[in-house]
Design a protein around this motif. Structure first.
Motif, PDB file in Angstrom:
ATOM      1  N   MET A   1       0.816  -1.209   0.000  1.00 57.23           N
ATOM      2  CA  MET A   1       0.000   0.000   0.000  1.00 57.23           C
ATOM      3  C   MET A   1       0.855   1.266   0.000  1.00 57.23           C
ATOM      4  N   PRO A   2       1.850   1.438   0.880  1.00 53.68           N
ATOM      5  CA  PRO A   2       2.667   2.664   0.799  1.00 53.68           C
ATOM      6  C   PRO A   2       3.503   2.745  -0.464  1.00 53.68           C
ATOM      7  N   VAL A   3       3.929   1.597  -0.992  1.00 61.79           N
ATOM      8  CA  VAL A   3       4.727   1.624  -2.224  1.00 61.79           C
ATOM      9  C   VAL A   3       3.884   2.117  -3.401  1.00 61.79           C
ATOM     10  N   ILE A   4       2.675   1.597  -3.537  1.00 56.80           N
ATOM     11  CA  ILE A   4       1.808   2.040  -4.636  1.00 56.80           C
ATOM     12  C   ILE A   4       1.394   3.491  -4.448  1.00 56.80           C
ATOM     13  N   LEU A   5       1.126   3.900  -3.208  1.00 55.71           N
ATOM     14  CA  LEU A   5       0.831   5.302  -2.945  1.00 55.71           C
ATOM     15  C   LEU A   5       2.005   6.196  -3.340  1.00 55.71           C
ATOM     16  N   ALA A   6       3.226   5.734  -3.074  1.00 54.18           N
ATOM     17  CA  ALA A   6       4.410   6.508  -3.454  1.00 54.18           C
ATOM     18  C   ALA A   6       4.514   6.652  -4.967  1.00 54.18           C
ATOM     19  N   PHE A   7       4.228   5.580  -5.701  1.00 59.04           N
ATOM     20  CA  PHE A   7       4.267   5.663  -7.162  1.00 59.04           C
ATOM     21  C   PHE A   7       3.183   6.609  -7.692  1.00 59.04           C
ATOM     22  N   LEU A   8       1.984   6.565  -7.109  1.00 60.07           N
ATOM     23  CA  LEU A   8       0.924   7.472  -7.542  1.00 60.07           C
ATOM     24  C   LEU A   8       1.282   8.928  -7.234  1.00 60.07           C
ATOM     25  N   LEU A   9       1.858   9.175  -6.048  1.00 60.67           N
ATOM     26  CA  LEU A   9       2.287  10.533  -5.721  1.00 60.67           C
ATOM     27  C   LEU A   9       3.404  10.991  -6.641  1.00 60.67           C
ATOM     28  N   THR A  10       4.307  10.083  -6.983  1.00 56.64           N
ATOM     29  CA  THR A  10       5.395  10.427  -7.910  1.00 56.64           C
ATOM     30  C   THR A  10       4.850  10.794  -9.279  1.00 56.64           C
ATOM     31  N   LEU A  11       3.897  10.007  -9.784  1.00 55.42           N
ATOM     32  CA  LEU A  11       3.307  10.312 -11.082  1.00 55.42           C
ATOM     33  C   LEU A  11       2.553  11.639 -11.053  1.00 55.42           C
ATOM     34  N   THR A  12       1.959  11.964  -9.915  1.00 57.22           N
ATOM     35  CA  THR A  12       1.238  13.231  -9.808  1.00 57.22           C
ATOM     36  C   THR A  12       2.179  14.426  -9.860  1.00 57.22           C
ATOM     37  N   LEU A  13       3.338  14.300  -9.224  1.00 59.48           N
ATOM     38  CA  LEU A  13       4.271  15.425  -9.131  1.00 59.48           C
ATOM     39  C   LEU A  13       5.299  15.451 -10.265  1.00 59.48           C
ATOM     40  N   THR A  14       5.367  14.400 -11.075  1.00 65.56           N
ATOM     41  CA  THR A  14       6.363  14.345 -12.143  1.00 65.56           C
ATOM     42  C   THR A  14       6.252  15.499 -13.135  1.00 65.56           C
ATOM     43  N   PRO A  15       5.037  15.904 -13.603  1.00 60.60           N
ATOM     44  CA  PRO A  15       4.989  17.039 -14.533  1.00 60.60           C
ATOM     45  C   PRO A  15       5.583  18.319 -13.949  1.00 60.60           C
ATOM     46  N   ILE A  16       5.413  18.543 -12.650  1.00 62.75           N
ATOM     47  CA  ILE A  16       5.987  19.738 -12.030  1.00 62.75           C
ATOM     48  C   ILE A  16       7.506  19.650 -12.005  1.00 62.75           C
TER      49      ILE A  16
END
Length: 389
Positions: free
Chosen positions: A53-68
């Motif tokens: 769960m924290p690993v997948i959350l980390a990947f989703l947060l990373t994908l969210t912030l990647t464009p910035i």
């Protein structure tokens, strides 16, 4: 002399039957292997949720912030610096929201019984049709009490057990949050290193180019979707919070934050927000007609966001059909609880975008789509007809 052709034709039929039988066995074996893999993967996700769960959350947060991060890199800011700034900003936002919302939420939880009593009193005029159901409930409760053995005693949980359980849950939540932000920092700061490792696993140059194109397309579309939806939900929560504040609702910040967070659950989240706002409005305002303005305003905001803003900004191509959304929310909520329910739709979009980029999985992406999508073969036929025309 005529027996040989008959024998040869019989042998050909026998060979074709054997091939068909072997192909059927192969398909059956493949289906069984896929089913076993899905069953084992589900079990691994369920029993290993403290890790996954924290690993997948980390990947989703990373994908969210990647464009910035990518935008700042084009402006000359190193990836490690921008990643550190964004992660620290995210920690500050989450910590501030938790601090500001903790007090009102605890008060609401402590006043749950009084809220229920006040709501019952306000709806006393509508209570007559439900009187028989309430009497039946009390009778069933009385039968349950009398069915207990004379020597049986009710078990009371010791306060120390409650405190130890709460402390354990708090420690587990703190560990998961730490993993999410630290792993997100490393993923954002690594830049294209993760993609380079994927490309290096392919042998030929054509396969490397195709894999690189697919990886970047999937990452770009998912990042754009997650970031856009996060911004839209934040704006929706802000508008709902300001509107409820103008109407005089108590704790409008709580309801704005709840609307923003629950909007990651399409249909279900909006319904939960409307019901909660309606309950608090009914016990907070003097007249029922004025109390209904608050849930009506939330409903209006949800309709505008769901029917106009999100389709116009995100696009229709990434919309998911309602059946797949409800199945995903039910599955992930069973698997990982409320956090899993919030992750259900983003994960569904990730799966859809990934399937759309592979011909063998296009039927899965087409099933998840809200409307009929064009396949690769359809695009080839359309291009051929346009060229010939």
């Amino acid at each position: 002399m005529k027996a040989e052709p008959i024998a040869s034709s019989a042998s050909v039929v026998e060979i074709s039957d054997q091939r068909a039988a072997s192909l059927a066995d192969i398909h059956l074996m493949r289906s069984l292997l896929i089913g076993i893999f899905i069953f084992m993967a589900t079990g691994a996700l369920y029993f290993g949720r403290a890790f996954f769960m924290p690993v997948i959350l980390a990947f989703l947060l990373t994908l969210t912030l990647t464009p910035i991060v990518r935008f700042l890199r084009k402006r000359g800011i190193p990836e490690f610096v921008s990643a550190t700034m964004l992660v620290l900003l995210s920690i500050f936002v989450f910590a501030s929201a938790g601090y500001l919302l903790s007090g009102p939420i605890i008060d609401l939880m402590n006043n749950t019984s009084s809220i229920g009593q006040q709501l019952t009193e306000r709806l006393a005029q509508f209570k007559q049709p439900l009187a028989r159901m309430m009497d039946l409930s009390h009778q069933l409760e009385a039968l349950t009490e009398t069915a207990q053995e004379p020597g049986m005693q009710k078990v009371a949980v010791a306060p120390s057990g409650i405190l130890s359980t709460a402390a354990g849950n708090l420690l587990e939540a703190g560990t998961s949050i730490t993993i999410v932000f630290v792993l997100s920092l490393f993923l954002l700061a690594s830049g294209t290193l993760f993609y380079e490792k994927i490309i290096q696993s392919f042998a030929s140059l054509s396969e490397k180019k195709r894999a690189l194109r697919v990886v970047y397309d999937v990452e770009r579309e998912i990042s754009h979707y997650l970031l856009t939806v996060a911004i839209i939900n934040t704006g929706l929560g802000s508008v709902i919070g300001l509107g409820l504040w103008a109407l005089g609702m108590p704790n409008p910040l709580v309801w704005g934050a709840a609307a923003a967070m629950l909007n990651f659950l399409p249909y279900v989240g909006a319904l939960i927000t409307i019901v909660l706002v309606a309950v608090i409005a009914l016990i907070s305002f003097d007249t029922i007609s004025y109390a209904l303005l608050a849930p009506a305003f939330v409903l209006l905001c949800d309709i505008i966001e769901g029917q106009f803003v999100t389709p116009m900004v995100v696009g229709r191509r990434l919309e998911i059909n309602a059946v797949a959304i409800f199945i995903a929310i039910a599955f992930w909520s069973w698997l990982w609880g409320f956090v899993g329910a919030l992750m259900a739709v983003p994960l569904l979009v990730v799966i859809k975008v990934f399937c759309d980029h592979f011909d063998g999985l296009s039927h899965v992406g087409n099933f998840l789509a809200a409307q009929q999508t064009t396949t690769v073969e359809d695009e080839v036929v359309a291009d051929t007809q346009a060229t010939n025309g």
